[in-house]
Design an enzyme around this catalytic site. Structure first.
Site, PDB file in Angstrom:
ATOM      1  N   ASP A  77       1.944 -43.068  -0.846  1.00 32.65           N
ATOM      2  CA  ASP A  77       2.221 -43.720   0.435  1.00 32.65           C
ATOM      3  C   ASP A  77       3.375 -42.970   1.098  1.00 32.65           C
ATOM      4  O   ASP A  77       4.413 -42.733   0.483  1.00 32.65           O
ATOM      5  CB  ASP A  77       2.584 -45.199   0.237  1.00 32.65           C
ATOM      6  CG  ASP A  77       2.659 -45.934   1.557  1.00 32.65           C
ATOM      7  OD1 ASP A  77       1.597 -46.286   2.082  1.00 32.65           O
ATOM      8  OD2 ASP A  77       3.776 -46.146   2.056  1.00 32.65           O
ATOM      9  N   ASN A 127       4.752 -41.772  14.430  1.00 36.10           N
ATOM     10  CA  ASN A 127       3.785 -42.344  15.366  1.00 36.10           C
ATOM     11  C   ASN A 127       4.484 -42.987  16.561  1.00 36.10           C
ATOM     12  O   ASN A 127       4.046 -42.870  17.699  1.00 36.10           O
ATOM     13  CB  ASN A 127       2.915 -43.383  14.663  1.00 36.10           C
ATOM     14  CG  ASN A 127       1.593 -42.802  14.202  1.00 36.10           C
ATOM     15  OD1 ASN A 127       1.190 -41.744  14.639  1.00 36.10           O
ATOM     16  ND2 ASN A 127       0.922 -43.488  13.304  1.00 36.10           N
ATOM     17  N   HIS A 169       0.207 -41.045  18.496  1.00 42.53           N
ATOM     18  CA  HIS A 169      -0.807 -40.888  17.450  1.00 42.53           C
ATOM     19  C   HIS A 169      -1.241 -39.434  17.279  1.00 42.53           C
ATOM     20  O   HIS A 169      -1.668 -39.037  16.198  1.00 42.53           O
ATOM     21  CB  HIS A 169      -2.020 -41.766  17.760  1.00 42.53           C
ATOM     22  CG  HIS A 169      -1.743 -43.227  17.590  1.00 42.53           C
ATOM     23  ND1 HIS A 169      -1.524 -43.809  16.366  1.00 42.53           N
ATOM     24  CD2 HIS A 169      -1.609 -44.230  18.500  1.00 42.53           C
ATOM     25  CE1 HIS A 169      -1.293 -45.092  16.522  1.00 42.53           C
ATOM     26  NE2 HIS A 169      -1.332 -45.374  17.810  1.00 42.53           N
ATOM     27  N   ASP A 201      -1.700 -43.961   6.357  1.00 42.74           N
ATOM     28  CA  ASP A 201      -0.867 -42.926   5.713  1.00 42.74           C
ATOM     29  C   ASP A 201      -0.916 -43.049   4.196  1.00 42.74           C
ATOM     30  O   ASP A 201       0.036 -42.682   3.512  1.00 42.74           O
ATOM     31  CB  ASP A 201       0.586 -43.029   6.214  1.00 42.74           C
ATOM     32  CG  ASP A 201       1.196 -44.389   5.899  1.00 42.74           C
ATOM     33  OD1 ASP A 201       2.424 -44.510   5.950  1.00 42.74           O
ATOM     34  OD2 ASP A 201       0.439 -45.335   5.586  1.00 42.74           O
TER      35      ASP A 201
END
Length: 643
Positions: free
Chosen positions: A500, A508, A513, A543
């Site tokens: 992660d 972002n 994006h 992610d």
């Protein structure tokens, strides 16, 4: 207020002096004057307070509007009635590659694609007529570099409260270019697929019990003289169109397939055309989904017009005097009209080639006659590269046609062509082998499309890594193999990583994006770069990434995890001139016979990843194995981050 009070007092004095009132009357008049003055003071104070409150509310409203424009993820523009851009936000300017100052010096006509200038004219006419207060439509804009971009435009007309006269427009502009491009690609793929079916003269039907009916392709309904959608719905409608003499045969083939006795449904029968005449069809289908009780949920199949073939068979039946082997050769050849056909005799010498076969093989029919088949037609397996042999049946044996959808035809000039071939032996009435009929067709485009669809179904569109569904299937296979082999997963075997990203949301939020997508591609490359070719890397979504180390110990997995963290942390990612630093937290879990189901392994690794984040991020945490999970006091222990 002082002047007002003084004026009232002077007026009262003059009036009273002329009226010659007494002392009591004078006092009374003065009291009235003072009361009026005090009341006026109170009214003026309330008026001033109301003005101040209105100004405060207007200021707050303006500030909210300004913040909404500046912070909005989609473009917002205030446009005059003449098309001038009065005010815009950074999102709209960035979408077209301008600065706010540059785009506010333009009009909407200057940044609209020339072919889309007509879009919205009815809206403007209705706005001026007072019949339109809001609008939405799609059109193309032009970026600063001249490239077009699709956008969805929605907005409102702001009018004067008293006169209802339109003042200006407030528009919201959303970038839908990626969606439009995806729609174009899907439409192109569907067009190619429909063209291939239509070119082969095949109609497609789709029975879906959940939707409550059957849908038919355009080719299917046109073969029977109907319009698109005219036959959709009723699942039994097609049965009523079958010739009465053929219904029992069709019903028997249908029952056999539904009961699992045959791998697919196949039947030849007559159906009534809309104008009343009968046509012969070959119907092939297969049940692709059943419910828990084995009842049919969905089936898909194709319908092929074989009227010409049946008519040819009828004519051949009348010619009973012909030799049986020649009769069979002609029947098989005629049933393959439209495809490439090569016929051989019992010695494997070429006796016939149709024009399509000449075109695909690159060999003229006159040149091929009498030659051995290998000099004209050489087909190999697409995966193994081995030649596909043309075996002759044993004496007295009834050999079915040999079908192969993975064949590749190698021509004399070494060029290749993907084909689908059917090799059928010719057996005469004395049960003697008389030769072969090879029917094949160019399948290059369809096979390429199949490969593209298979790749898209198993890979993430953004990063090119395995997607969640294909990754889960791979894990299920490994877990099943581990149980079969009795692998513990402690010392060696397969290891699972749950990755992660840390601080990714900030990228972002600040870069948009597009920046996040670009960074995800870099992360995918970094993870793939530090692992071996046999290891499986996937993007689970957002992610989150996952890795299966195909071999190695738990200690080796920790080293690999540290390498991934270092590689991600070392990414030199710059977007719009601004550097972004991210990290990663990793949870490790073993894949072994006693580690539970796939979702349990993923859950343990996920919990370990959260423990790594709680320990300060940028580190690796090893989850307890399946046997240790029985001890509820055991928790994942983080490994110290490498300095």
């Amino acid at each position: 207020m002082a002047l007002l009070l003084a004026g009232l007092c002077v007026a009262a004095s003059i009036l009273l002096s002329r009226l010659h009132l007494g002392v009591d009357a004078l006092k009374f008049c003065l009291q009235i004057a003072v009361g009026v003055a005090v009341g006026a003071l109170v009214l003026v104070a309330l008026f001033i307070r109301r003005i101040s409150e209105d100004r405060r509310q207007i200021s707050e409203s303006e500030q909210r509007f300004r913040r909404a424009m500046e912070d909005s993820a989609i473009g917002i523009a205030v446009v005059g009635l003449d098309g001038r851009i009065l005010q815009t936000n950074p999102a709209f300017a960035a979408m077209l590659g301008y600065t706010n100052e540059e785009i506010e010096a333009l009009t909407f006509f200057q940044i609209t694609h020339p072919e889309d200038l007509h879009i919205g004219r009815e809206t403007m006419d209705g706005m001026r007529a007072g019949t339109v207060n809001s609008f939405h439509f799609e059109k193309r804009y032009l970026r600063k570099d001249g490239t077009p971009v699709w956008a969805h435009l929605a907005g409102s007309v702001i009018r004067d409260e008293s006169s209802d006269r339109p003042l200006y427009l407030v528009s919201q502009i959303e970038n839908i270019d990626a969606r439009k491009q995806a729609e174009v690609r899907i439409a192109e793929a569907e067009t190619r697929w429909n063209f291939a079916l239509a070119g082969a003269g095949q109609g497609v039907w789709d029975l879906d019990m959940r939707k409550g009916g059957t849908t038919y392709s355009s080719t299917w309904v046109k073969m029977l003289g109907y319009a698109d959608g005219e036959l959709d719905g009723d699942t039994d409608r097609w049965l009523t169109m079958i010739h009465p003499d053929d219904r029992e045969t069709v019903a028997e083939a249908d029952r056999a397939h539904l009961e699992g006795k045959t791998p697919f449904f196949e039947a030849e029968f007559r159906m009534r055309h809309k104008d009343g005449h009968w046509m012969w069809f070959l119907d092939r289908g297969k049940a692709i989904e059943r419910d828990e009780d084995g009842r049919l949920v969905r089936a898909i199949g194709s319908l092929t017009d074989i009227t010409r073939r049946k008519e040819a068979e009828a004519r051949l039946t009348v010619s009973a005097a012909m030799l049986a082997d020649e009769k069979e050769r002609l029947r098989v050849t005629l049933q393959s009209i439209g495809d490439a056909v090569i016929c051989t005799d019992a010695a494997n010498r070429v006796t016939f080639m149709n024009p399509v076969a000449e075109k695909l093989t690159g060999v003229a029919g006159d040149e091929a006659l009498g030659k051995m088949l290998g000099h004209v037609y050489w087909a190999v397996d697409e995966e193994t590269g081995h030649r596909i042999g043309m075996t002759r049946p044993a004496i007295g044996a009834q050999a079915p046609p040999d079908q192969n959808s993975r064949a590749v035809l190698i021509r004399r000039d070494d060029t290749r062509c993907s084909i689908r071939q059917v090799v059928s032996p010719i057996i005469n009435e004395r049960n003697e082998f008389c030769g072969l009929v090879i029917v094949f067709q160019d399948f290059t485009d369809a096979r390429a499309l199949q490969r593209q669809l298979a790749h898209a179904a198993a890979h993430d569109a953004l990063t090119g890594l395995a997607n969640r569904s294909s990754f889960i299937r791979a894990m299920e296979e490994l877990v099943g193999q581990a149980r079969k082999d009795g692998t513990s997963g402690k010392g060696s075997g397969h290891q699972f990583m749950f990755i992660d990203l840390d601080h990714f949301k900030l990228v972002n939020d600040t870069g948009g994006h597009a920046a996040g997508d670009a960074l995800l591609k870099r992360v995918a490359g970094a993870v793939r770069g530090v692992l071996g070719p046999d290891d499986i890397v996937a993007r689970l979504g957002g992610d989150e990434f996952a890795v299966i180390l195909k071999s190695g110990s738990a200690a080796g997995a920790k080293i690999a995890a540290r390498s991934i963290i270092d590689a991600i942390g070392g990414l030199d990612f710059i977007w719009d001139g601004r550097p972004h630093l991210i990290g990663a937290s990793i949870g490790l879990a073993a894949i072994g016979a006693n580690c539970g189901e796939v979702d349990e392994i993923i859950a343990r690794a996920d919990a370990a990843c959260y423990a790594a984040k709680a320990a300060g991020r940028g580190c690796v945490c090893v989850a307890p194995d399946g046997e240790s999970m029985a001890d509820s006091t055991q928790r994942p222990e983080p490994l110290a981050a490498a300095s």
